[in-house]
Design an enzyme around this catalytic site. Sequence first.
Site, PDB file in Angstrom:
ATOM      1  N   GLU A   1      34.653  41.292  37.482  1.00 39.66           N
ATOM      2  CA  GLU A   1      35.868  42.400  36.744  1.00 39.66           C
ATOM      3  C   GLU A   1      36.699  42.167  35.327  1.00 39.66           C
ATOM      4  O   GLU A   1      37.275  41.211  35.240  1.00 39.66           O
ATOM      5  CB  GLU A   1      36.523  40.327  37.879  1.00 39.66           C
ATOM      6  CG  GLU A   1      36.240  40.734  39.218  1.00 39.66           C
ATOM      7  CD  GLU A   1      36.845  39.390  40.432  1.00 39.66           C
ATOM      8  OE1 GLU A   1      37.722  40.066  41.518  1.00 39.66           O
ATOM      9  OE2 GLU A   1      36.914  38.395  40.182  1.00 39.66           O
ATOM     10  N   LYS A   2      35.629  42.320  34.753  1.00 38.88           N
ATOM     11  CA  LYS A   2      35.854  42.839  33.373  1.00 38.88           C
ATOM     12  C   LYS A   2      37.174  43.355  32.554  1.00 38.88           C
ATOM     13  O   LYS A   2      37.910  43.357  31.897  1.00 38.88           O
ATOM     14  CB  LYS A   2      34.504  42.802  32.285  1.00 38.88           C
ATOM     15  CG  LYS A   2      34.005  44.253  32.688  1.00 38.88           C
ATOM     16  CD  LYS A   2      32.795  43.974  31.337  1.00 38.88           C
ATOM     17  CE  LYS A   2      32.625  45.432  31.583  1.00 38.88           C
ATOM     18  NZ  LYS A   2      31.796  45.416  33.037  1.00 38.88           N
TER      19      LYS A   2
ATOM     20  N   ASN B   1      36.442  30.522  49.316  1.00 39.76           N
ATOM     21  CA  ASN B   1      37.896  31.190  48.532  1.00 39.76           C
ATOM     22  C   ASN B   1      37.673  32.632  49.257  1.00 39.76           C
ATOM     23  O   ASN B   1      36.910  33.241  50.239  1.00 39.76           O
ATOM     24  CB  ASN B   1      36.793  31.485  47.094  1.00 39.76           C
ATOM     25  CG  ASN B   1      37.975  32.217  46.466  1.00 39.76           C
ATOM     26  OD1 ASN B   1      39.135  32.582  45.573  1.00 39.76           O
ATOM     27  ND2 ASN B   1      37.821  34.258  46.467  1.00 39.76           N
ATOM     28  N   GLU B   2      38.824  33.187  49.778  1.00 36.97           N
ATOM     29  CA  GLU B   2      39.640  34.120  50.748  1.00 36.97           C
ATOM     30  C   GLU B   2      38.063  34.345  51.834  1.00 36.97           C
ATOM     31  O   GLU B   2      37.743  35.329  51.461  1.00 36.97           O
ATOM     32  CB  GLU B   2      39.063  35.287  49.990  1.00 36.97           C
ATOM     33  CG  GLU B   2      40.227  35.494  49.009  1.00 36.97           C
ATOM     34  CD  GLU B   2      40.719  36.205  48.310  1.00 36.97           C
ATOM     35  OE1 GLU B   2      40.075  37.647  47.883  1.00 36.97           O
ATOM     36  OE2 GLU B   2      41.758  37.079  47.539  1.00 36.97           O
TER      37      GLU B   2
ATOM     38  N   TRP C   1      40.352  46.864  41.209  1.00 41.31           N
ATOM     39  CA  TRP C   1      39.040  47.679  42.349  1.00 41.31           C
ATOM     40  C   TRP C   1      40.007  48.249  43.054  1.00 41.31           C
ATOM     41  O   TRP C   1      39.447  48.736  44.351  1.00 41.31           O
ATOM     42  CB  TRP C   1      39.332  46.253  43.689  1.00 41.31           C
ATOM     43  CG  TRP C   1      40.236  45.213  43.436  1.00 41.31           C
ATOM     44  CD1 TRP C   1      40.179  44.155  42.386  1.00 41.31           C
ATOM     45  CD2 TRP C   1      41.257  45.219  44.599  1.00 41.31           C
ATOM     46  NE1 TRP C   1      41.717  43.124  43.456  1.00 41.31           N
ATOM     47  CE2 TRP C   1      41.730  44.194  44.239  1.00 41.31           C
ATOM     48  CE3 TRP C   1      41.720  45.637  45.504  1.00 41.31           C
ATOM     49  CZ2 TRP C   1      43.202  44.447  45.374  1.00 41.31           C
ATOM     50  CZ3 TRP C   1      42.482  46.219  46.003  1.00 41.31           C
ATOM     51  CH2 TRP C   1      43.505  44.818  45.434  1.00 41.31           C
TER      52      TRP C   1
ATOM     53  N   HIS D   1      39.974  43.237  34.742  1.00 41.88           N
ATOM     54  CA  HIS D   1      40.885  42.586  35.805  1.00 41.88           C
ATOM     55  C   HIS D   1      41.477  42.000  34.951  1.00 41.88           C
ATOM     56  O   HIS D   1      41.635  40.862  34.215  1.00 41.88           O
ATOM     57  CB  HIS D   1      40.386  41.864  37.281  1.00 41.88           C
ATOM     58  CG  HIS D   1      41.598  40.934  38.146  1.00 41.88           C
ATOM     59  ND1 HIS D   1      42.108  40.223  37.459  1.00 41.88           N
ATOM     60  CD2 HIS D   1      41.294  41.899  39.346  1.00 41.88           C
ATOM     61  CE1 HIS D   1      43.360  40.568  38.837  1.00 41.88           C
ATOM     62  NE2 HIS D   1      42.391  41.097  40.302  1.00 41.88           N
TER      63      HIS D   1
ATOM     64  N   ARG E   1      29.143  37.825  45.501  1.00 39.21           N
ATOM     65  CA  ARG E   1      29.788  37.000  46.350  1.00 39.21           C
ATOM     66  C   ARG E   1      29.714  37.488  47.898  1.00 39.21           C
ATOM     67  O   ARG E   1      29.265  38.218  48.377  1.00 39.21           O
ATOM     68  CB  ARG E   1      30.678  36.769  45.595  1.00 39.21           C
ATOM     69  CG  ARG E   1      31.983  37.437  45.682  1.00 39.21           C
ATOM     70  CD  ARG E   1      32.999  37.497  45.171  1.00 39.21           C
ATOM     71  NE  ARG E   1      34.368  38.211  45.160  1.00 39.21           N
ATOM     72  CZ  ARG E   1      35.273  38.215  44.562  1.00 39.21           C
ATOM     73  NH1 ARG E   1      35.716  36.887  44.293  1.00 39.21           N
ATOM     74  NH2 ARG E   1      36.448  38.709  44.847  1.00 39.21           N
TER      75      ARG E   1
ATOM     76  N   GLU F   1      47.132  33.168  43.993  1.00 42.22           N
ATOM     77  CA  GLU F   1      46.335  34.492  43.242  1.00 42.22           C
ATOM     78  C   GLU F   1      47.108  35.143  43.347  1.00 42.22           C
ATOM     79  O   GLU F   1      47.732  35.755  44.726  1.00 42.22           O
ATOM     80  CB  GLU F   1      45.268  34.234  43.587  1.00 42.22           C
ATOM     81  CG  GLU F   1      44.050  34.359  44.229  1.00 42.22           C
ATOM     82  CD  GLU F   1      42.495  34.623  43.822  1.00 42.22           C
ATOM     83  OE1 GLU F   1      42.511  35.489  43.934  1.00 42.22           O
ATOM     84  OE2 GLU F   1      41.354  33.833  44.224  1.00 42.22           O
TER      85      GLU F   1
END
Length: 642
Positions: free
Chosen positions: A351-352, A145-146, A311, A354, A107, A303
């Site tokens: 991100e599974k 986003n961020e 991470w 997370h 991303r 968030e």
Amino acid sequence: MPDGIAYGGDWNPEQWPEETWEQDVALMREAGVNRVSVGIFSWSSLEPVEGVFDFGWFDRVMDLLAENGIGANLATPTASPPPWFSDPYPQALPVDADGRRLYHGSRQGFCPSSPIYREKALRVAEQVALRYRDHPALVLWHVHNEYGCHNARCYCDTSAAAFRDWLRSRYGTLDALNDAWGTAFWSQRYSDWAQILPPRATPSLPNPAQQLDFRRFSSDALIELYVAERDLLKRLTPDVPATTNLMAGAHWDMDCWAFAAETDVVSTDHYLIGARRERHIDLAFAADYARSLGGGRPWLLMEHSTSAVNWQPRNLAKTPGELRRNSLTHLARGADGIMFFQWRQSRSGAEKWHSAMLPHAGTDTKIWREVAALGAELAALADVAGSTVKADVALLLDHSSVWAQDHPAQPTAELDPVEEAKRWHAALWRAGVTCDLAHPEGDLTGYRLVVVPQLYLVSDAGAANLEEFARRGGTVVVGPYSGIVDEHDRVRLGGYPGAWRDLLGVSAEEFFPLDEPIRLASGATGSVWSEAARVTTAKVLDTYATGEPAWTRNEFGDGAAHYLTTLLDDAALAEVLATACREAGVCAVAASVAGVEVVRRSHPDGRSFLFAINHTTEDAAVTTPEGGTVTVAAGDAVVIPG
Ligand code: GAL
């Protein structure tokens, strides 16, 4: 922001078959969710082929939310350009300092200065806005986003040209730039703007001022992208507030002060770092920062995590009750919304592992029970929304200073301005004193005490601001390696710290970084840093064995300024700050109990909420400012309305 506390998380329905969506919203209602962020990473689903839009599926998502009374933080999906973007426009991909071009498949794969990226991003943002501007679910624009999370600095030729434009408007002439950058050093004098590059990999140390300006430029370039999207959205929906989720306190690439000023409501993300000792204090620092970025106005936690992230080297699951304590700390420190990444834990993708509000294992889980309980609790605390936190102490922090100190050629590599700021903040936390963060040039009226743990770089205006604060009766505590250079990273001459010799009544001639901690006359320990200083007008409160000053205090105007010439151990630092608090008339919110956090939020009409959060494994008795006693069980938290 609407009434009550916003509660929910990022919802990524495009990752799931449509059959799950009805179940999702039913469970959201069960958990008390009233807000979700949608569309953040939906670009390739909304515009599967360049210029071809597919909004049908997203209409159903938005309608489902509206039908269920759930508001949308509607994202512009511009944080993750689809693969169709990078193929025809490789020049729009980011390039690192070594000249490596980065590819899609993750991303934020774009160069912030790329006109092509900007064009495509604005086009999709416009399509989203045109489609949903009157949709009843739309509450808030979640732009991108961020910003800068992964592509904060790009070193490509397009960025180089944009950097030169930025420098031209900052300096006007090459002479001014050469002077500011000190380019006579190592024969770096520029005779043509075209010679100026981003600080790409060099044989030896880069020019510090060039590096600093590149960090400023890079932050500005991303803020400019935000502003372009925001302005477009404002044209189409003037009454819908816009924000973007910052990473205040965690990532230092973006100038959060400048960025926050462009948002209608400050929002930020926060993740615990498992390896940190007392990570709940780190969390409090980030929350205080978020509040301060909006000048004390309520803010939105966009968030955080229900449990582990994915991470860090070792991703610690939250212990029972930690999710609630974390959330209530953010609330206590001024958040009007508590949101998570993400609603449903992913099955695929990076991100599974997370955590999420709805875990892989479903609803018969610790996480789900805590999520639902928190939803109910926040609903009951609806009256907290809109109240604010008052702090008598401000801690000065500035990105330019952090960036300048990031240059590798320093007297020691062991000074870390962010860690030092956090350490001072933690000392105040332990003393039960609520602390804001402030920009050095910000408004300091209203504070009694201003602390400056390590502000290597300060502008003339920032230097004068602190002096003025003391002159008008404020108390100041300055730590070492502060006030050393001007805004171009040029040393302030005539003795350190050049910006504040008068304020502090001290002048130092040489730094002596320490390889081992040393004992001071008081018995305290100094480490990492010491300096050969002499007092001019200050009084000496503690010394090194050599007799040179380690802690001084100078009367200045109607106020006073303390100076520390070394990094004191935690206990001694706490003592210095306690002394300064006493002098300044700063009190704890409630008599402090080790490991228990007490913060108050108040409404202008006098209604207030005292939050007491027990981070220990022992029950604690807290004496309220009103004189009552409240027992807060181990790991528990109470909110006392007043
Ligand atoms: C944030 C990001 C989210 C998610 C999260 C994981 O930085 O905005 O999309 O990646 O981290 O902790």
